[in-house]
Design a protein around this motif. Structure first.
Motif, PDB file in Angstrom:
ATOM      1  N   LEU A 199      -0.513  -2.235   0.637  1.00 59.72           N
ATOM      2  CA  LEU A 199      -1.005  -1.242   0.904  1.00 59.72           C
ATOM      3  C   LEU A 199      -0.347   0.281   1.744  1.00 59.72           C
ATOM      4  CD1 LEU A 199      -4.195   0.065   1.518  1.00 59.72           C
ATOM      5  CD2 LEU A 199      -4.199  -1.553   3.612  1.00 59.72           C
ATOM      6  N   ASN A 200       0.253   0.201   1.780  1.00 59.33           N
ATOM      7  CA  ASN A 200       1.094   1.188   3.103  1.00 59.33           C
ATOM      8  C   ASN A 200       1.657   2.082   1.947  1.00 59.33           C
ATOM      9  OD1 ASN A 200       1.060   0.703   5.441  1.00 59.33           O
ATOM     10  ND2 ASN A 200       2.836  -0.751   5.906  1.00 59.33           N
ATOM     11  N   SER A 201       2.166   1.546   1.162  1.00 58.23           N
ATOM     12  CA  SER A 201       2.366   2.117  -0.349  1.00 58.23           C
ATOM     13  C   SER A 201       1.220   2.945  -0.893  1.00 58.23           C
ATOM     14  CB  SER A 201       3.134   1.541  -1.334  1.00 58.23           C
ATOM     15  OG  SER A 201       4.914   0.588  -0.696  1.00 58.23           O
ATOM     16  N   GLU A 202       0.820   2.298  -1.638  1.00 56.86           N
ATOM     17  CA  GLU A 202      -0.589   3.115  -1.399  1.00 56.86           C
ATOM     18  C   GLU A 202      -1.196   4.232  -0.866  1.00 56.86           C
ATOM     19  OE1 GLU A 202      -4.085   3.645  -4.512  1.00 56.86           O
ATOM     20  OE2 GLU A 202      -1.995   2.829  -4.271  1.00 56.86           O
ATOM     21  N   ILE A 203      -1.032   3.994   0.256  1.00 55.85           N
ATOM     22  CA  ILE A 203      -1.520   4.941   1.460  1.00 55.85           C
ATOM     23  C   ILE A 203      -0.213   6.192   1.464  1.00 55.85           C
ATOM     24  CG2 ILE A 203      -2.362   5.768   3.719  1.00 55.85           C
ATOM     25  CD1 ILE A 203      -2.682   2.512   3.925  1.00 55.85           C
ATOM     26  N   ASN A 204       0.578   6.179   0.825  1.00 56.26           N
ATOM     27  CA  ASN A 204       1.748   7.140   1.159  1.00 56.26           C
ATOM     28  C   ASN A 204       1.442   8.181  -0.382  1.00 56.26           C
ATOM     29  OD1 ASN A 204       2.996   5.749   3.448  1.00 56.26           O
ATOM     30  ND2 ASN A 204       4.276   5.049   2.425  1.00 56.26           N
ATOM     31  N   PHE A 205       1.081   6.926  -1.168  1.00 57.91           N
ATOM     32  CA  PHE A 205       1.212   7.850  -2.597  1.00 57.91           C
ATOM     33  C   PHE A 205      -0.021   8.856  -2.260  1.00 57.91           C
ATOM     34  CE2 PHE A 205      -1.760   7.698  -6.721  1.00 57.91           C
ATOM     35  CZ  PHE A 205      -0.663   8.418  -6.925  1.00 57.91           C
ATOM     36  N   GLN A 206      -1.617   8.125  -1.575  1.00 59.10           N
ATOM     37  CA  GLN A 206      -2.479   8.930  -1.129  1.00 59.10           C
ATOM     38  C   GLN A 206      -2.073  10.657  -0.464  1.00 59.10           C
ATOM     39  OE1 GLN A 206      -4.759   8.421  -3.208  1.00 59.10           O
ATOM     40  NE2 GLN A 206      -4.158   6.475  -4.046  1.00 59.10           N
ATOM     41  N   THR A 207      -1.682  10.473   0.342  1.00 62.56           N
ATOM     42  CA  THR A 207      -0.659  11.457   1.116  1.00 62.56           C
ATOM     43  C   THR A 207       0.126  11.909  -0.028  1.00 62.56           C
ATOM     44  OG1 THR A 207      -0.424   9.647   3.236  1.00 62.56           O
ATOM     45  CG2 THR A 207       0.976  12.242   3.224  1.00 62.56           C
ATOM     46  N   HIS A 208       0.756  11.852  -0.883  1.00 65.36           N
ATOM     47  CA  HIS A 208       1.205  12.685  -1.998  1.00 65.36           C
ATOM     48  C   HIS A 208       1.280  14.068  -2.835  1.00 65.36           C
ATOM     49  CE1 HIS A 208       4.985  11.182   0.052  1.00 65.36           C
ATOM     50  NE2 HIS A 208       5.370  10.320  -0.651  1.00 65.36           N
ATOM     51  N   TYR A 209      -0.184  12.694  -2.834  1.00 65.31           N
ATOM     52  CA  TYR A 209      -1.456  13.487  -3.823  1.00 65.31           C
ATOM     53  C   TYR A 209      -2.257  14.121  -3.356  1.00 65.31           C
ATOM     54  CZ  TYR A 209      -5.462  13.461  -6.894  1.00 65.31           C
ATOM     55  OH  TYR A 209      -6.378  13.999  -7.737  1.00 65.31           O
ATOM     56  N   LEU A 210      -2.839  14.020  -1.741  1.00 69.31           N
ATOM     57  CA  LEU A 210      -3.383  15.125  -1.080  1.00 69.31           C
ATOM     58  C   LEU A 210      -2.221  16.141  -0.577  1.00 69.31           C
ATOM     59  CD1 LEU A 210      -5.647  12.900   0.857  1.00 69.31           C
ATOM     60  CD2 LEU A 210      -6.750  14.091  -0.082  1.00 69.31           C
ATOM     61  N   LEU A 259       6.157  10.943  -6.332  1.00 67.00           N
ATOM     62  CA  LEU A 259       3.892  10.467  -6.276  1.00 67.00           C
ATOM     63  C   LEU A 259       4.515   9.927  -7.745  1.00 67.00           C
ATOM     64  CD1 LEU A 259       0.540  12.502  -6.062  1.00 67.00           C
ATOM     65  CD2 LEU A 259       1.255  11.998  -9.205  1.00 67.00           C
ATOM     66  N   LEU A 260       4.843  10.121  -8.727  1.00 67.84           N
ATOM     67  CA  LEU A 260       5.091  10.073 -10.381  1.00 67.84           C
ATOM     68  C   LEU A 260       5.887   8.964 -10.343  1.00 67.84           C
ATOM     69  CD1 LEU A 260       6.135  13.247 -12.056  1.00 67.84           C
ATOM     70  CD2 LEU A 260       4.340  12.047 -11.822  1.00 67.84           C
ATOM     71  N   ARG A 261       7.205   8.194  -9.657  1.00 73.06           N
ATOM     72  CA  ARG A 261       7.889   7.252  -9.485  1.00 73.06           C
ATOM     73  C   ARG A 261       6.950   5.961  -9.312  1.00 73.06           C
ATOM     74  NH1 ARG A 261      11.342   8.441  -4.859  1.00 73.06           N
ATOM     75  NH2 ARG A 261      12.946   9.489  -7.087  1.00 73.06           N
ATOM     76  N   TYR A 262       6.290   6.729  -8.174  1.00 74.15           N
ATOM     77  CA  TYR A 262       4.674   5.353  -7.628  1.00 74.15           C
ATOM     78  C   TYR A 262       4.673   4.772  -9.396  1.00 74.15           C
ATOM     79  CZ  TYR A 262       1.073   2.841  -5.437  1.00 74.15           C
ATOM     80  OH  TYR A 262       0.170   1.693  -4.761  1.00 74.15           O
ATOM     81  N   GLN A 263       3.962   6.060  -9.530  1.00 69.73           N
ATOM     82  CA  GLN A 263       2.353   5.855 -10.888  1.00 69.73           C
ATOM     83  C   GLN A 263       4.230   5.102 -12.398  1.00 69.73           C
ATOM     84  OE1 GLN A 263       0.945  10.109 -10.923  1.00 69.73           O
ATOM     85  NE2 GLN A 263      -0.003   8.709 -11.990  1.00 69.73           N
ATOM     86  N   LEU A 264       5.317   5.571 -11.823  1.00 67.96           N
ATOM     87  CA  LEU A 264       5.428   5.006 -13.218  1.00 67.96           C
ATOM     88  C   LEU A 264       6.317   3.357 -13.239  1.00 67.96           C
ATOM     89  CD1 LEU A 264       7.572   7.793 -14.558  1.00 67.96           C
ATOM     90  CD2 LEU A 264       5.910   7.297 -15.284  1.00 67.96           C
ATOM     91  N   TYR A 265       6.784   3.431 -11.420  1.00 66.99           N
ATOM     92  CA  TYR A 265       7.107   1.881 -11.048  1.00 66.99           C
ATOM     93  C   TYR A 265       6.256   1.068 -10.529  1.00 66.99           C
ATOM     94  CZ  TYR A 265      11.436   4.449 -12.396  1.00 66.99           C
ATOM     95  OH  TYR A 265      12.400   5.084 -13.162  1.00 66.99           O
ATOM     96  N   ASP A 266       5.589   1.629  -9.236  1.00 69.27           N
ATOM     97  CA  ASP A 266       4.841   0.363  -9.081  1.00 69.27           C
ATOM     98  C   ASP A 266       3.417   0.596  -9.230  1.00 69.27           C
ATOM     99  OD1 ASP A 266       6.670  -0.062  -7.401  1.00 69.27           O
ATOM    100  OD2 ASP A 266       5.543   1.734  -5.590  1.00 69.27           O
ATOM    101  N   GLY A 267       3.385   1.571  -9.879  1.00 69.74           N
ATOM    102  CA  GLY A 267       1.490   1.576 -10.663  1.00 69.74           C
ATOM    103  C   GLY A 267       1.729   0.540 -11.791  1.00 69.74           C
TER     104      GLY A 267
END
Length: 360
Positions: free
Chosen positions: A232-243, A217-225
């Motif tokens: 969109l699939n990466s964004e959905i994966n982020f929501q999966t980890h978040y939930l 989750l943090l990797r996505y926020q730091l780099y992809d964010g």
């Protein structure tokens, strides 16, 4: 990022906007005014150039100076102080007066040159129908030239304002993204680490899974964010980890995420779905029955449909999604719809987001 966008603009855009072309712009304006003024003198004195001699050149210089004065009067006084401030009637009046004075000056100059040289004027009278129609034609042509100068300034002003608005919009969008990061990071990070510390001895495998999901989750926020667009699939994966992390910390709800295979390769702005998930989580806390959240992503032609259905007995409140709506308005103007509906019989609410990502 904004600089790269500007560099890709056409040469005409750069020529009108950038300060480095300022001298070139003035040279072009002076050249155009010179051509117009010389053409006026050739039309007026062309048939008697040999008889008039050097006085023709004097007339040309006077005409040129008068055109320069009127042109720069519009450029630096009338346009910025009247036209850009929407004083249209005053601007039209002042422009008309300046053009009429220009025509009057040319007639006086013409009459003086012919009479001082002892040559009969080309015009038999300045008050007959032919002269009046000629004056009207001169007025219209000069007004068109003056309007051309004004339109160039207006175009430059519009481009500059448009560039400034684009920069502000990008800053606002980045501010929204940074705000989302701040919302997700502190509380979730603290809660996850606290829960991990408790589970590290009793359930080490579960604690390791929590740390892994948190790192993803943090990797996505730091780099992809930090990017403009993400898959969109990466964004959905982020929501999966978040939930999943939220569920690890507080196992009071169930969730399911369904994604259409046709969404492969679709790009959207990062962290776009976070406000939807946060809205659903906020609405599902402290309910008598165990609530559930369903996040579904589908594609219909060029449209992407994001649906979030969750248990919610309270009245929906669109104001809580204002920040998301503002961001969507900047990213997808006229290409999205966002709604919150409720089925009172089942006690469920549905957030529906539709957006056309084809042209963005």
């Amino acid at each position: 990022m904004v600089d790269n966008k500007i560099n890709k603009q056409t040469f005409l855009y750069q020529f009108l906007i950038e300060p480095r072309y300022r001298i070139a712009r003035h040279i072009l304006l002076l050249a155009a005014v010179t051509v117009v003024s010389l053409n006026q003198n050739v039309y007026t004195f062309g048939a008697r150039l040999e008889q008039l001699g050097n006085q023709v050149y004097l007339a040309g210089i006077c005409t040129l100076i008068s055109y320069f004065i009127v042109g720069y009067l519009h450029l630096y006084l009338l346009v910025p102080r009247l036209l850009l401030k929407k004083k249209y009637l005053v601007y039209i009046l002042c422009s008309s007066v300046s053009v009429l004075l220009l025509i009057l000056l040319r007639y006086v100059q013409e009459y003086w040159i012919f009479t001082s040289s002892g040559i009969p004027p080309v015009r038999g009278s300045y008050f007959n129908m032919v002269s009046i129609l000629d004056s009207l034609s001169d007025y219209m042509l000069n007004m068109i030239c003056i309007t051309g100068i004004s339109m160039t300034v207006l175009l430059k002003h519009w481009m500059t304002e448009n560039q400034r608005v684009n920069q502000l919009e990008r800053k606002q969008i980045q501010s929204e993204v940074d705000n989302l990061k701040e919302q997700v990071n502190p509380s979730l990070l603290f809660n996850t680490l606290n829960r991990t510390g408790v589970l590290s001895k009793s359930e080490p495998q579960k604690a390791a899974d929590m740390v892994l999901r948190l790192s993803q989750l943090l990797r996505y926020q730091l780099y992809d964010g930090a990017r403009d667009k993400v898959l969109l699939n990466s964004e959905i994966n982020f929501q999966t980890h978040y939930l999943a992390l939220e569920k690890f910390y507080s196992d009071t709800f169930d969730y399911q995420i369904v994604s259409d295979k046709a969404l492969t390769g679709v790009l959207i702005p990062p962290l776009l779905l976070v406000p939807i998930i946060q809205y659903a989580l906020k609405r599902t806390v402290k309910q008598e029955k165990r609530p559930s959240i369903l996040l579904q992503a589908d594609r219909e032609g060029e449209e992407i449909h994001i649906t979030c259905r969750f248990d919610d007995p309270t009245e929906p409140d669109m104001k809580e999604l204002d920040s998301l709506k503002t961001r969507l308005e900047l990213l997808y103007p006229d290409n999205y719809s966002l709604s919150v509906t409720q089925e009172k019989t089942t006690g469920t609410s549905t957030i529906t987001l539709k957006m056309n990502t084809h042209g963005n």
